[in-house]
Design an enzyme around this catalytic site. Structure first.
Site, PDB file in Angstrom:
ATOM      1  N   LYS A   1      -4.247 -12.471  -5.874  1.00 38.89           N
ATOM      2  CA  LYS A   1      -5.452 -13.095  -5.319  1.00 38.89           C
ATOM      3  C   LYS A   1      -6.630 -12.503  -5.355  1.00 38.89           C
ATOM      4  O   LYS A   1      -6.868 -11.292  -5.741  1.00 38.89           O
ATOM      5  CB  LYS A   1      -4.941 -13.104  -3.575  1.00 38.89           C
TER       6      LYS A   1
ATOM      7  N   LYS B   1       0.896  -1.283  -0.048  1.00 38.99           N
ATOM      8  CA  LYS B   1       0.057   0.105   0.130  1.00 38.99           C
ATOM      9  C   LYS B   1       0.861   1.096   0.137  1.00 38.99           C
ATOM     10  O   LYS B   1       0.499   1.973  -0.724  1.00 38.99           O
ATOM     11  CB  LYS B   1      -0.921  -0.113   1.439  1.00 38.99           C
TER      12      LYS B   1
ATOM     13  N   LYS C   1     -11.593  -8.897  -2.240  1.00 37.96           N
ATOM     14  CA  LYS C   1     -13.150  -8.076  -2.447  1.00 37.96           C
ATOM     15  C   LYS C   1     -13.080  -6.527  -2.535  1.00 37.96           C
ATOM     16  O   LYS C   1     -13.658  -5.858  -2.680  1.00 37.96           O
ATOM     17  CB  LYS C   1     -13.784  -8.291  -1.023  1.00 37.96           C
TER      18      LYS C   1
HETATM   19  P1  AMP Z   1      -9.848 -10.750   4.812  1.00 35.86           P
HETATM   20  O1  AMP Z   1     -10.862 -10.699   3.710  1.00 35.86           O
HETATM   21  O2  AMP Z   1      -8.568 -10.209   4.206  1.00 35.86           O
HETATM   22  O3  AMP Z   1     -10.329 -10.464   6.076  1.00 35.86           O
HETATM   23  O4  AMP Z   1      -9.467 -12.293   4.789  1.00 35.86           O
HETATM   24  C1  AMP Z   1      -9.991 -13.420   5.581  1.00 35.86           C
HETATM   25  C2  AMP Z   1      -9.614 -14.731   5.327  1.00 35.86           C
HETATM   26  O5  AMP Z   1      -9.836 -14.992   4.100  1.00 35.86           O
HETATM   27  C3  AMP Z   1      -8.284 -14.650   5.775  1.00 35.86           C
HETATM   28  O6  AMP Z   1      -7.713 -15.959   6.516  1.00 35.86           O
HETATM   29  C4  AMP Z   1      -7.536 -14.735   4.325  1.00 35.86           C
HETATM   30  O7  AMP Z   1      -6.187 -15.439   4.500  1.00 35.86           O
HETATM   31  C5  AMP Z   1      -8.547 -15.708   3.478  1.00 35.86           C
HETATM   32  N1  AMP Z   1      -8.572 -15.140   2.063  1.00 35.86           N
HETATM   33  C6  AMP Z   1      -8.955 -13.942   1.615  1.00 35.86           C
HETATM   34  N2  AMP Z   1      -8.749 -14.040   0.333  1.00 35.86           N
HETATM   35  C7  AMP Z   1      -8.155 -14.981  -0.139  1.00 35.86           C
HETATM   36  C8  AMP Z   1      -7.974 -15.672  -1.140  1.00 35.86           C
HETATM   37  N3  AMP Z   1      -8.266 -14.988  -2.478  1.00 35.86           N
HETATM   38  N4  AMP Z   1      -7.735 -17.081  -1.164  1.00 35.86           N
HETATM   39  C9  AMP Z   1      -7.810 -17.808  -0.099  1.00 35.86           C
HETATM   40  N5  AMP Z   1      -7.714 -17.125   1.094  1.00 35.86           N
HETATM   41  C10 AMP Z   1      -8.339 -15.944   1.190  1.00 35.86           C
END
Ligand code: AMP
Ligand code: TRP
Length: 331
Positions: A196, A114, A199
């Protein structure tokens, strides 16, 4: 007190959870709930490191809770709660901030990316975010933290901080282990399979949301980037197809080899059509249950109120210990 080992994990309510969140994290949590004592948190304090519209944050936070439950996380077996309801998270984060080194925080990938991108809102919260995450985990003396592959570095920091605190003040925190599934712990974007699925991306065709209508999901899969090789093969040279096979396998339970041989000699069209069905069918129970849950806000409120009570009890016990060890006068 239960003898089970403890798990802590969470999702940020910054956007709607994606198929990446589901396959990389939430789906694993479901499998772990019988064997472990689990704390599954909606980490709303983390969400405000990026500017949020208050009413959207409120709505999404509740939706994430409903999505946990809709995914199969049973409120009777697990502690489900909002991070902001347990003030010990912010309090322990402060203590840990004071044993964190600027250099180490500056090397955290998410922050580095970032800051290198010239992010306008480079606030201090973004910098200390991994310390708050360490506090989340250490408060519950978690043994295991099931997360996607992108969280490895943050977990390392949590371990470092636990060890540093224990060395400085005497044994206080359990040093947590990371739990990453061997396969499919990083679901990639449908449009850009080299980064990856996230969202926060701008291109909505890049991600599948856990909750969206089936037609949208089908359309996004149809548009997913592939290649000109034309073989349904799990290979690094075909990152798009590789990612789609991963999704297929995670949701259908079929192995890579089974999928490869099933589509041998066939083009991407048939594979994508079938994949759409696998995804839509795989997410169907989650989508249906989610819609029901959102009609029952009283039920959700009961869950998170009870969850906060349970979480607070455990968290405060750890925090009291910490405060005593650092030399604060007990109240
Ligand atoms: P976050 O949306 O960043 O709060 O992520 C929540 C959980 O989802 C964390 O354990 C991340 O590692 C997992 N996660 C988020 N994006 C991915 C992705 N593209 N592939 C696998 N795991 C993900
Ligand atoms: N940082 C995690 C993410 O971006 C979310 C998170 C915050 C978390 N606190 C946590 C995950 C504690 C596991 C444990 O995905």
């Amino acid at each position: 007190m239960s003898e089970k080992k403890v798990i802590f994990s969470g999702v940020k309510p910054t956007g709607e959870p994606t198929l990446g969140n589901y396959l990389g994290a939430i789906k694993n949590w479901v499998a772990l709930q019988d064997e472990y004592e689990c704390y599954y948190c909606i980490v709303d304090l983390h969400a405000i490191t990026v500017p949020q519209e208050p009413k959207d944050l409120r709505r999404r936070s509740l939706e994430v809770l409903a999505q946990y439950i809709a995914s199969g996380i049973e409120p009777e077996k697990n502690t489900l709660f909002f991070q902001s309801h347990v003030s010990a998270h912010a309090e322990l984060a402060w203590v840990l901030d004071c044993i964190s080194y600027m250099g180490q925080l500056g090397r955290m990938t998410q922050y580095k990316e970032k800051s290198q991108k010239g992010e306008e809102n480079l606030n201090a919260g973004l910098f200390t975010y991994p310390v708050l995450m360490a506090a989340d985990i250490l408060l519950y003396q978690a043994d295991l933290v099931p997360v996607g592959d992108d969280q490895k570095q943050h977990l390392e920091l949590a371990r470092d901080l636990a060890i540093r605190f224990n060395n400085r003040y005497s044994e206080t925190f359990k040093v947590p282990d990371i739990y990453v599934s061997k396969f499919g712990s990083r679901i990639m974007g449908l449009q850009n399979p080299l980064s990856k699925m996230s969202k926060s991306g701008d291109d909505e065709n890049d991600y599948i949301l856990l909750i969206e209508d089936n037609d949208t999901t089908v359309r996004k899969i149809k548009r997913a980037v592939t290649d000109s090789i034309g073989l349904v093969k799990y290979s690094d040279e075909q990152p798009g197809i590789k990612n789609l096979i991963t999704i297929y396998s995670k949701l259908s339970g079929e192995s890579i080899e089974e999928i490869e041989s099933k589509y041998e000699g066939q083009g991407y069209g048939k594979f994508k059509t079938d994949l759409s069905e696998v995804v839509v069918e795989g997410l169907k129970p989650v989508r249906e249950k989610f819609a029901d849950l959102m009609k029952n806000k009283d039920y959700l409120e009961k869950i998170y109120t009870e969850g906060a009570k349970q979480a607070e009890y455990v968290a405060n016990k750890t925090l009291r210990k910490v405060y005593k060890k650092v030399g604060f006068i007990p109240r």
